[in-house]
Design a protein around this motif. Structure first.
Motif, PDB file in Angstrom:
ATOM      1  N   ARG A   9      38.704  39.734  34.703  1.00 30.46           N
ATOM      2  CA  ARG A   9      38.045  40.826  34.595  1.00 30.46           C
ATOM      3  C   ARG A   9      36.890  41.078  36.220  1.00 30.46           C
ATOM      4  O   ARG A   9      36.767  42.125  36.344  1.00 30.46           O
ATOM      5  N   SER A  10      36.409  39.832  36.473  1.00 30.00           N
ATOM      6  CA  SER A  10      35.542  39.826  37.313  1.00 30.00           C
ATOM      7  C   SER A  10      35.700  38.954  38.457  1.00 30.00           C
ATOM      8  O   SER A  10      36.054  37.592  38.331  1.00 30.00           O
ATOM      9  N   ILE A  11      35.743  39.333  39.758  1.00 28.70           N
ATOM     10  CA  ILE A  11      35.725  38.449  41.111  1.00 28.70           C
ATOM     11  C   ILE A  11      34.407  38.750  41.825  1.00 28.70           C
ATOM     12  O   ILE A  11      34.435  39.686  42.349  1.00 28.70           O
TER      13      ILE A  11
ATOM     14  N   LEU B 175      40.970  43.992  36.239  1.00 30.42           N
ATOM     15  CA  LEU B 175      39.943  43.812  36.849  1.00 30.42           C
ATOM     16  C   LEU B 175      38.614  44.990  36.538  1.00 30.42           C
ATOM     17  O   LEU B 175      39.144  46.115  36.631  1.00 30.42           O
ATOM     18  N   THR B 176      37.505  44.719  36.208  1.00 29.41           N
ATOM     19  CA  THR B 176      36.345  45.642  36.207  1.00 29.41           C
ATOM     20  C   THR B 176      35.240  45.485  37.280  1.00 29.41           C
ATOM     21  O   THR B 176      34.793  46.402  37.673  1.00 29.41           O
ATOM     22  N   ASN B 177      35.249  44.251  37.979  1.00 29.12           N
ATOM     23  CA  ASN B 177      34.090  44.089  38.845  1.00 29.12           C
ATOM     24  C   ASN B 177      34.867  43.196  40.132  1.00 29.12           C
ATOM     25  O   ASN B 177      35.611  42.377  39.878  1.00 29.12           O
ATOM     26  N   LEU B 178      34.585  44.081  41.374  1.00 28.77           N
ATOM     27  CA  LEU B 178      35.337  43.479  42.697  1.00 28.77           C
ATOM     28  C   LEU B 178      34.271  43.300  43.591  1.00 28.77           C
ATOM     29  O   LEU B 178      33.661  44.435  44.122  1.00 28.77           O
TER      30      LEU B 178
ATOM     31  N   SER C 262      35.148  49.398  37.486  1.00 28.67           N
ATOM     32  CA  SER C 262      33.931  49.967  37.616  1.00 28.67           C
ATOM     33  C   SER C 262      32.968  49.549  38.623  1.00 28.67           C
ATOM     34  O   SER C 262      31.898  50.374  38.708  1.00 28.67           O
ATOM     35  N   TYR C 263      33.060  48.579  39.339  1.00 32.48           N
ATOM     36  CA  TYR C 263      32.122  47.990  40.303  1.00 32.48           C
ATOM     37  C   TYR C 263      32.920  47.595  41.579  1.00 32.48           C
ATOM     38  O   TYR C 263      33.829  46.662  41.439  1.00 32.48           O
TER      39      TYR C 263
ATOM     40  N   GLU D 129      36.390  35.404  34.497  1.00 26.10           N
ATOM     41  CA  GLU D 129      35.424  35.576  35.657  1.00 26.10           C
ATOM     42  C   GLU D 129      35.299  34.544  36.424  1.00 26.10           C
ATOM     43  O   GLU D 129      35.333  33.398  36.337  1.00 26.10           O
ATOM     44  N   LEU D 130      35.442  34.919  37.861  1.00 21.80           N
ATOM     45  CA  LEU D 130      35.536  33.902  38.919  1.00 21.80           C
ATOM     46  C   LEU D 130      34.211  34.000  39.911  1.00 21.80           C
ATOM     47  O   LEU D 130      34.287  35.262  40.480  1.00 21.80           O
TER      48      LEU D 130
END
Length: 502
Positions: A148-150, A172-175, A197-198, A125-126
């Protein structure tokens, strides 16, 4: 005595594991961060006070603000949000190779992300939201295979959408990259992001049609692309059965809402304000999960709204009115003098007005000339006074509080009044420093009986640059301020003559 000795051993073992020890490399990375980001001015620098004097790697614990977790002597979670970090991120930060979570949001960090961030191979996660970080993003971010998340919204990246970087992050799940000054098209990359997903990319300058692969994101829950310049039809999102929210407002989408949106049993919010949408609204769109529907500032007419108005009113939030001017199939209409002039709102509107309970008003030069249940306004014996600029307004007795307004329609009457063709002034020169009446206006007009009125008109800044020195009374031009020949040998004014017949 034997029992007491056992308890003492256990206590010593416990205290020995509380104080974590990090590597010298990680300690130096923390030190570089502190010095590069104005550590002495951080809002909270608990634990960091002696980092440049007596502190060593053995002093680093989770009691230090920002260090959320240390596992096996390595920092794995670092959260330093809203702490007045300034300056740029140092390259040494890439030595925190065991980091899984990095959160530096709501600070004043500037510059670019250093290429050494590509060494954070464990990063999942960033978060760098709300800083002043600019682009470009380093290509080395493609090495972060565990990411997974940016979350990088509200940073002035000012770059084209970084498709080659994003598409390489297969887990990646969250952008989130809203308000980042991203430009260009959104490439067809989403087949390479199967668990995404996002998506939050609102408030950028992205354009063009949406790629087809976005419709195949089976895990997509939130699609937020509002306040961009996307065009074409709305995405069908066929495979996105887990959708919870669609935010596509303030773009240039046209057409209708896809039929299959009715199949999204978890869909809670649909925000489509400020596009060019039209057409029918399916009654099946209003599922038990739908709570908010924003379709205002589009081209929805009573043909769409009236049949589902009862369902719309069951929603928690709903907006469906518009201030847009509805375009017409014709913007210029002529009729012969003495013949019938007919204006039909139903035929003239590009969009089907529909509705079983409509009320119509016609206006000529913004003055109401007709009100009734019929969309048709008729003048049996058209004359010169019927020429002008018309528009119509439509209301509905079921869908209250909404008025649809048309674009302007210019009506001319053939064989009637003709416009003036020229203006002359009886005197075109005055003495320096003179004030008073300059001369008399006369007008050339094909209609000999017309009477003309004169006024100063707004021009391009050059042909009207001296208007403020003059006034007009009747057909007399008066100069009110003395003119200086040395500074203004000529005076430019712009005049309109109106024949009183449009």
């Amino acid at each position: 005595m034997k029992n007491l000795y056992s308890l003492l051993i256990l206590f010593l073992v416990f205290t020995a594991t509380v104080k974590a020890q990090v590597s010298e490399q990680e300690f130096q990375a923390l030190k570089a961060l502190y010095n590069a980001t104005g550590g002495d001015n951080w809002t909270d620098r608990t634990g960091w006070e002696n980092i440049n004097t007596t502190a060593t790697k053995d002093d680093v614990t989770t009691a230090w603000v920002g260090i959320s977790e240390i596992v096996d002597g390595h920092i794995t979670s670092f959260r330093l949000s809203s702490n007045n970090l300034t300056g740029t991120l140092p390259s040494q930060f890439g030595n925190l190779k065991w980091l899984k979570i990095l959160s530096l949001d709501d600070n004043s960090l500037s510059g670019t992300i250093p290429a050494e961030f590509g060494s954070l191979s464990s990063l999942e996660e960033l978060t760098i939201i709300s800083n002043k970080i600019a682009g470009p993003l380093p290509q080395e971010i493609t090495n972060l295979s565990n990411l997974r998340s940016i979350y990088m919204g509200n940073n002035p990246l000012n770059i084209p959408f970084p498709a080659n970087i994003i598409s390489s992050l297969h887990n990646l799940t969250n952008l989130q990259a809203n308000q980042c000054q991203l430009s260009g098209v959104l490439p067809d990359i989403f087949d390479s992001l199967p668990v995404l997903s996002y998506i939050e990319l609102s408030n950028n300058q992205l354009e063009g049609e949406l790629p087809q692969s976005i419709n195949r994101l089976t895990n997509l829950s939130t699609l937020s692309l509002g306040s961009n310049q996307f065009s074409g039809n709305l995405p069908t999102l066929d495979s996105c059965s887990m959708l919870w929210e669609i935010v596509l407002w303030y773009n240039n989408f046209s057409g209708s809402i896809p039929e299959n949106y009715k199949n999204f049993t978890s869909l809670n919010n649909i925000y489509l304000t400020g596009n060019k949408l039209s057409g029918k609204l399916s009654p099946d769109l209003f599922t038990s999960s739908l709570k908010r529907l924003y379709i205002n500032e589009n081209f929805y007419t009573f043909d769409a709204i009236e049949p589902v108005f009862a369902k719309i009113n069951t929603l928690v939030k709903k907006y469906y009115s518009t201030q847009k001017l509805f375009p017409q199939t014709q913007n210029n209409i002529s009729a012969n003098k003495g013949e019938s002039l007919t204006l039909n709102a139903a035929n003239l509107s590009v969009y089907n007005l529909g509705g079983n309970n409509n009320r119509y008003k016609w206006f000529k030069n913004n003055v109401e000339v007709y009100s009734g249940n019929s969309p048709i306004y008729t003048v049996e014996n058209a004359g010169s006074s019927d020429a002008g600029t018309y528009h119509f307004e439509v209301t509905n007795t079921v869908v209250t509080g909404v008025t649809l307004k048309s674009d302007n329609i210019t009506v001319s009457i053939v064989g009637s009044n003709q416009p003036p063709t020229n203006i002359t002034l009886s005197n075109s020169s005055i003495s320096e420093n003179f004030t008073g009446n300059v001369g008399t206006f006369t007008t050339t007009d094909p209609d000999a009986g017309d009477t003309h009125t004169y006024s100063l008109a707004t021009g391009n800044g050059t042909n009207d640059k001296d208007n403020d020195k003059f006034s007009i009374t009747g057909n007399q031009l008066k100069i009110n301020h003395e003119a200086n020949f040395e500074t203004s040998p000529t005076l430019n004014i712009l005049i309109t003559a109106n024949d009183g017949n449009g």
